[in-house]
Design an enzyme around this catalytic site. Structure first.
Site, PDB file in Angstrom:
ATOM      1  N   TYR A   1      -5.572   6.071 -13.370  1.00  8.53           N
ATOM      2  CA  TYR A   1      -5.670   7.384 -14.372  1.00  8.53           C
ATOM      3  C   TYR A   1      -4.565   8.325 -14.374  1.00  8.53           C
ATOM      4  O   TYR A   1      -3.998   8.537 -15.318  1.00  8.53           O
ATOM      5  CB  TYR A   1      -7.168   7.841 -14.485  1.00  8.53           C
ATOM      6  CG  TYR A   1      -7.272   8.968 -15.560  1.00  8.53           C
ATOM      7  CD1 TYR A   1      -7.443   8.514 -16.814  1.00  8.53           C
ATOM      8  CD2 TYR A   1      -7.238  10.172 -15.305  1.00  8.53           C
ATOM      9  CE1 TYR A   1      -7.713   9.608 -17.897  1.00  8.53           C
ATOM     10  CE2 TYR A   1      -7.344  11.190 -15.865  1.00  8.53           C
ATOM     11  CZ  TYR A   1      -7.806  10.967 -17.357  1.00  8.53           C
ATOM     12  OH  TYR A   1      -7.920  11.920 -18.236  1.00  8.53           O
TER      13      TYR A   1
ATOM     14  N   LYS B   1      -1.421   9.219 -17.143  1.00  8.30           N
ATOM     15  CA  LYS B   1      -1.383  10.455 -17.929  1.00  8.30           C
ATOM     16  C   LYS B   1      -0.024  11.048 -17.467  1.00  8.30           C
ATOM     17  O   LYS B   1       0.624  11.841 -18.387  1.00  8.30           O
ATOM     18  CB  LYS B   1      -2.384  11.341 -17.309  1.00  8.30           C
ATOM     19  CG  LYS B   1      -3.844  11.178 -18.014  1.00  8.30           C
ATOM     20  CD  LYS B   1      -3.696  11.117 -19.646  1.00  8.30           C
ATOM     21  CE  LYS B   1      -5.080  10.769 -20.062  1.00  8.30           C
ATOM     22  NZ  LYS B   1      -5.280  10.943 -21.650  1.00  8.30           N
TER      23      LYS B   1
END
Length: 297
Positions: free
Chosen positions: A162, A166
């Site tokens: 994750y 990002k």
């Protein structure tokens, strides 16, 4: 002078058309749609399932929920953008909000999960930007709002996929900001901290379908707890997040980066502390200081 010349300038301007992805009930996109509508914008609220936003248009007359948009489908992206442009003639602000978590140890993360996280969090926003930007360039104005995360500065154990997605979105946005500036288009990177949303529930559903860990089973509870890290007591409400974010985005000169939410300052600051100290803190927080040598069956 004509009668219209006596009207305030803002009364003569058309409301801005805002297209938002990932507006399902309980998420940040849902709150962003309401906040933009209350600010006087026309909101094209989209989601992968129309059932998840079926009452959103009843909450405010400025919100339209006619568009189903699966951000990972090229056909769906093209149809949604074309429909919005046909109806309104323009998209002034694109908000890339749709995203997904990726909680798993990197050594064992299923490739399909990692690929889907990058497809949703990185590639889909870029493809939507490419679809929307030509009409922004034609009118020499527009705003691209990419919802990143403070995890993009370094997410620590169990959230590497994750965090990496990002971080990639942040880096791409930095390039876009410079490349689009000559055309009058602003790029805003929003980096939320802990915001109340349905992110944990969605992550749990994904996690339940993952195989049993071969090497990290003894840390499974820490891995599961990582999914709800942003939902602990003290997390900023999605409504507060949305109101402050919309206010920042609608400025004549919006910020390049907009940090907001519980823990956002501390997590951003942690990126700049010595790596050894950062690792020690993260190891203690996520259980990696408890076992020096793991027995592998």
């Amino acid at each position: 002078m004509g009668a219209s010349s006596s009207q305030p300038r803002h009364a003569l301007e058309q409301p801005q058309v805002v297209m938002i992805t990932g507006c399902s009930k309980g998420g940040m996109g849902h709150s962003l749609a309401l906040a933009f509508a209350r600010a006087g914008c026309i909101v094209v609220a989209t989601a992968r399932s129309l059932a998840s936003i079926d009452n959103l248009d009843e909450a405010h007359p400025n919100i339209q929920t006619l568009l189903q948009l699966d951000v990972n489908s090229a056909e769906s992206r093209e149809a949604a953008v074309a429909s919005a442009l046909e109806r309104h003639g323009r998209i002034d602000i694109l908000v890339n909000n749709a995203g997904m978590h990726c909680i798993a140890p990197i050594a064992e993360v299923p490739p399909s999960l990692l690929e889907k996280a990058f497809a949703t969090n990185v590639f889909a926003p870029i493809y939507l930007i490419q679809a929307v930007v030509p009409q922004m360039i034609a009118k020499r104005s527009g705003k691209i709002v990419n919802i990143g995360s403070v995890a993009g500065y370094g997410g620590g154990p169990w959230a590497g996929g994750y965090s990496a997605s990002k971080a990639a979105l942040h880096a791409l946005s930095d390039s876009l900001r410079l490349e689009l500036k000559p055309f009058g288009i602003d790029v805003v990177i929003v980096t939320p901290g802990a915001i109340k949303s349905n992110l944990e529930n969605n992550a749990i559903q994904v996690y339940e379908n993952l195989p049993k860990w071969s090497f990290y089973q003894q840390w499974e509870q820490y891995i599961k707890d990582r999914m709800g890290y942003s939902q602990k007591p003290g997390a900023t409400s999605s409504d507060e997040f949305a109101e402050k974010t919309v206010k920042a985005v609608l400025r004549r000169n919006p910020p390049q980066y907009f940090r907001i939410g519980h823990l956002s300052f501390g997590l951003t600051l942690s990126y700049y502390i010595p790596v050894a100290l950062r690792d020690r803190i993260a190891s203690k927080m996520f259980g990696l200081n408890k076992v020096l040598y793991s027995k592998v069956d």
